[in-house]
Every structure is written in C-alpha cells, then in structure tokens.
Design an enzyme around this catalytic site. Structure first.
Site, PDB file in Angstrom:
ATOM      1  N   GLU A  63       0.816  -1.214   0.000  1.00 13.18           N
ATOM      2  CA  GLU A  63       0.000   0.000   0.000  1.00 13.18           C
ATOM      3  C   GLU A  63       0.847   1.261   0.000  1.00 13.18           C
ATOM      4  O   GLU A  63       0.480   2.260  -0.629  1.00 13.18           O
ATOM      5  CB  GLU A  63      -1.014  -0.005   1.137  1.00 13.18           C
ATOM      6  N   CYS A  91      -0.654  -1.696   8.475  1.00 15.85           N
ATOM      7  CA  CYS A  91       0.074  -1.528   9.733  1.00 15.85           C
ATOM      8  C   CYS A  91       0.076  -0.038  10.104  1.00 15.85           C
ATOM      9  O   CYS A  91      -0.431   0.804   9.360  1.00 15.85           O
ATOM     10  CB  CYS A  91       1.505  -2.037   9.569  1.00 15.85           C
ATOM     11  N   CYS A  94       1.700   2.224   7.392  1.00 15.12           N
ATOM     12  CA  CYS A  94       0.881   2.439   6.204  1.00 15.12           C
ATOM     13  C   CYS A  94      -0.385   3.240   6.521  1.00 15.12           C
ATOM     14  O   CYS A  94      -0.780   4.103   5.742  1.00 15.12           O
ATOM     15  CB  CYS A  94       0.549   1.100   5.559  1.00 15.12           C
TER      16      CYS A  94
END
Length: 157
Positions: A63, A91, A94
């Site tokens: 991402e 996470c 991100c």
C-alpha cells in the site's frame, strides 16, 4: 503501469480481485503475498505488491508503494478522492501514510491482529486527534485474502 484502468463500475469485491492478483505476484516472487490498488475518480491509478525482500527496504509495503505511485500519477500528495484497496489490514506505518496523504477511504481483506492499525489493534483512520480521518471497509473477500497468506506461511515451514 500504463494508462489508468477504468474502475468506475467495479465494486469493492472486484477491486479486491485486482489487489489479490498483485498479492499472488508477490508470492510468486518470494514476497509476503500482499497486494494493493489505488482508485481515484473511478480510475485504477496504481497497482503494487510487497517488495521488501527484493528491495531489502522495510518500507516497501504494497500500500505504501501504491500510494506513492498514485501521488505521482495525479501530481499531488493530497489523495482525498483516493480509495486504497489492500489484501491485509494496514500496519501503523501504512495507516499513518494514509492519514498524511489524506486518503479518503481504505478497503482491506484480512485483519492483522498482530499489527493492524485500521481497526484490529488501533484505528489511526478514525482518531480525531490526528489531522485527517478516512473511512474504512474491512473483511472484503476475507477468506481469499487470509488463505493466500496462510498458504504462503505454511509453505515456509
């Protein structure tokens, strides 16, 4: 990636299919099979997968790479109209990127109970203390996303 693909009629289910294609490519390349696509104004502007092993860069999450490509494609770091579709819950790194990029929406498949920052452990996208919030849709094609990851890690044992 070439011209932006028209996604104006694609559902979250369909878009997750594109992210799953990227995840499979990652797995074939020895990467953890996570894929992401970014859609802006009905166009798929970025498709990426994990590249941490290949690049030896801990930030090369699917991402993050896709959001970078999307910003380059539209010529702006502000991605208010963007939807990021990713096979695994983002996470903290991100999710933080998506806050900072002003992403409008995040769609993910499998939850990450170890480090998920879009609902499982934290929800950076809905923290009013931050300067931006985004909407989140979870569990899209969750079985396929989870199975892809489970199969990959089982093959390592």
């Amino acid at each position: 990636m070439g011209e932006a693909a028209d996604a104006s009629t694609l559902s979250d289910h369909d878009l997750m299919g594109l992210a799953l294609e990227q995840a499979r490519l990652a797995g074939e390349q020895g990467e953890v099979p996570i894929g992401a696509v970014v859609v802006i104004d009905g166009k798929v502007v970025a498709r990426r997968h994990n590249e941490r092993e290949q690049s030896q860069d801990p930030t090369s999450h699917a991402e993050l790479l896709a959001v970078r490509d999307a910003a380059a494609a539209v010529g702006s770091w502000r991605l208010e109209n963007a939807t990021v579709v990713v096979t695994l819950e983002p996470c903290a790194m991100c999710a933080g990127l998506m806050v900072n990029a002003r992403v409008g929406r995040v769609v993910f498949g499998a939850r990450s109970y170890e480090n998920g920052a879009c609902g499982s452990l934290y929800h950076l996208g809905s923290d009013p203390r931050l300067n931006h919030e985004f909407t989140t849709t979870s569990d899209v094609r969750v079985e396929e996303c989870s199975e892809l990851l489970s199969s990959y890690f089982a093959s390592l044992r």
